[in-house]
Design a protein around this motif. Structure first.
Motif, PDB file in Angstrom:
ATOM      1  N   PRO A   1       0.827  -1.203   0.000  1.00 41.55           N
ATOM      2  CA  PRO A   1       0.000   0.000   0.000  1.00 41.55           C
ATOM      3  C   PRO A   1       0.852   1.240   0.000  1.00 41.55           C
TER       4      PRO A   1
ATOM      5  N   PRO B   1      -1.218   5.878   3.856  1.00 39.77           N
ATOM      6  CA  PRO B   1      -2.626   5.735   4.228  1.00 39.77           C
ATOM      7  C   PRO B   1      -3.377   7.040   4.129  1.00 39.77           C
TER       8      PRO B   1
ATOM      9  N   TYR C   1     -10.121   2.045   8.390  1.00 39.46           N
ATOM     10  CA  TYR C   1      -9.097   2.037   7.349  1.00 39.46           C
ATOM     11  C   TYR C   1      -7.995   1.054   7.720  1.00 39.46           C
TER      12      TYR C   1
ATOM     13  N   ALA D   1      -4.396   0.156   6.823  1.00 35.98           N
ATOM     14  CA  ALA D   1      -3.247   0.719   6.125  1.00 35.98           C
ATOM     15  C   ALA D   1      -2.454  -0.342   5.377  1.00 35.98           C
TER      16      ALA D   1
ATOM     17  N   ASP E   1      -4.389  -0.899   2.263  1.00 32.95           N
ATOM     18  CA  ASP E   1      -4.891   0.335   1.654  1.00 32.95           C
ATOM     19  C   ASP E   1      -6.380   0.182   1.361  1.00 32.95           C
TER      20      ASP E   1
ATOM     21  N   SER F   1     -10.743  -0.271  -2.259  1.00 27.12           N
ATOM     22  CA  SER F   1      -9.312  -0.578  -2.194  1.00 27.12           C
ATOM     23  C   SER F   1      -8.596   0.016  -3.388  1.00 27.12           C
TER      24      SER F   1
END
Length: 213
Positions: free
Chosen positions: A28, A31, A80, A82, A85, A101
């Motif tokens: 990811p 964030p 959320y 992180a 993502d 996503s």
């Protein structure tokens, strides 16, 4: 108390471009944060995920990154993750949820002749393989979402119902690619709640926007 059996959340978010390309998701990026969302427990399928509560929404214009702008609503609780993502929004008091996503790396997939709908099909196939259920697909229109720039983008969409242990669950998944970035969204409910809560889901999706395009 009525309980709801959810399709594994990870199945609805890890079958993006990264899985199509390499068998796993891409790492990811930084964030994003949710405007006004209350502190909540992490997504069940990812114990190490950290729920995010803050006073700002993600801003991608300066960085040039394409990101989701997930709305805040009093009827929805959003967390959320992180690591993935991933935004996971649950409709309070129901078995319905929406997941947004983002992955990167789809430019190569496009060069190989793949399209966003391939991600959606792979997602449904993986859910079917993991649950042992055969999805029954239904006709649906593309999901149109507006970017902060005012431009509207059509996300290629599938609507399918899975039947497991006597409980039907309806899933609508949609994806679109923006250069090297893929945005994937999926909404799901027990099928008997899909019609009842369809308006609230549509409204939530309708006020979701995109930045960086």
């Amino acid at each position: 108390m009525k309980t709801h059996r959810h399709l594994p959340s990870a199945l609805l978010v890890t079958v993006g471009a990264g899985l199509l390309l390499t068998g796993c998701t891409f790492p990811p990026l930084s964030p994003a944060q949710i405007d006004g969302s209350p502190t909540a427990e992490p997504v069940e399928s990812s114990p190490e995920a950290e729920a995010t509560a803050s006073a700002t929404i993600p801003e991608a214009s300066d960085a040039g990154e394409v990101v989701w702008l997930v709305p805040h609503s009093t009827e929805w609780t959003t967390t959320y993750d992180a690591e993935q993502d991933l935004y996971h929004s649950t409709l309070d008091g129901t078995g319905c949820d929406v997941m947004h996503s983002r992955t990167t790396g789809v430019a190569r997939a496009g060069e190989e002749g793949r399209e966003p709908i391939d991600t959606v099909d792979r997602l449904l196939t993986t859910v079917a393989e993991q649950t042992g259920d055969t999805p029954v697909e239904e006709p649906t229109e593309p999901l149109s979402l507006m970017a902060e720039s005012g431009e509207t983008f059509d996300f290629e969409t599938r609507l399918a119902t899975f039947d497991s242990d006597g409980e039907n669950r309806t899933v609508r998944a949609a994806a679109q690619w923006f250069d090297d970035t893929e945005l994937l969204v999926s909404a799901s409910c027990p099928s008997d709640e899909w019609e009842e809560n369809g308006f609230l889901i549509t409204m939530f999706l309708g006020v979701t926007s995109i930045d960086g395009v």
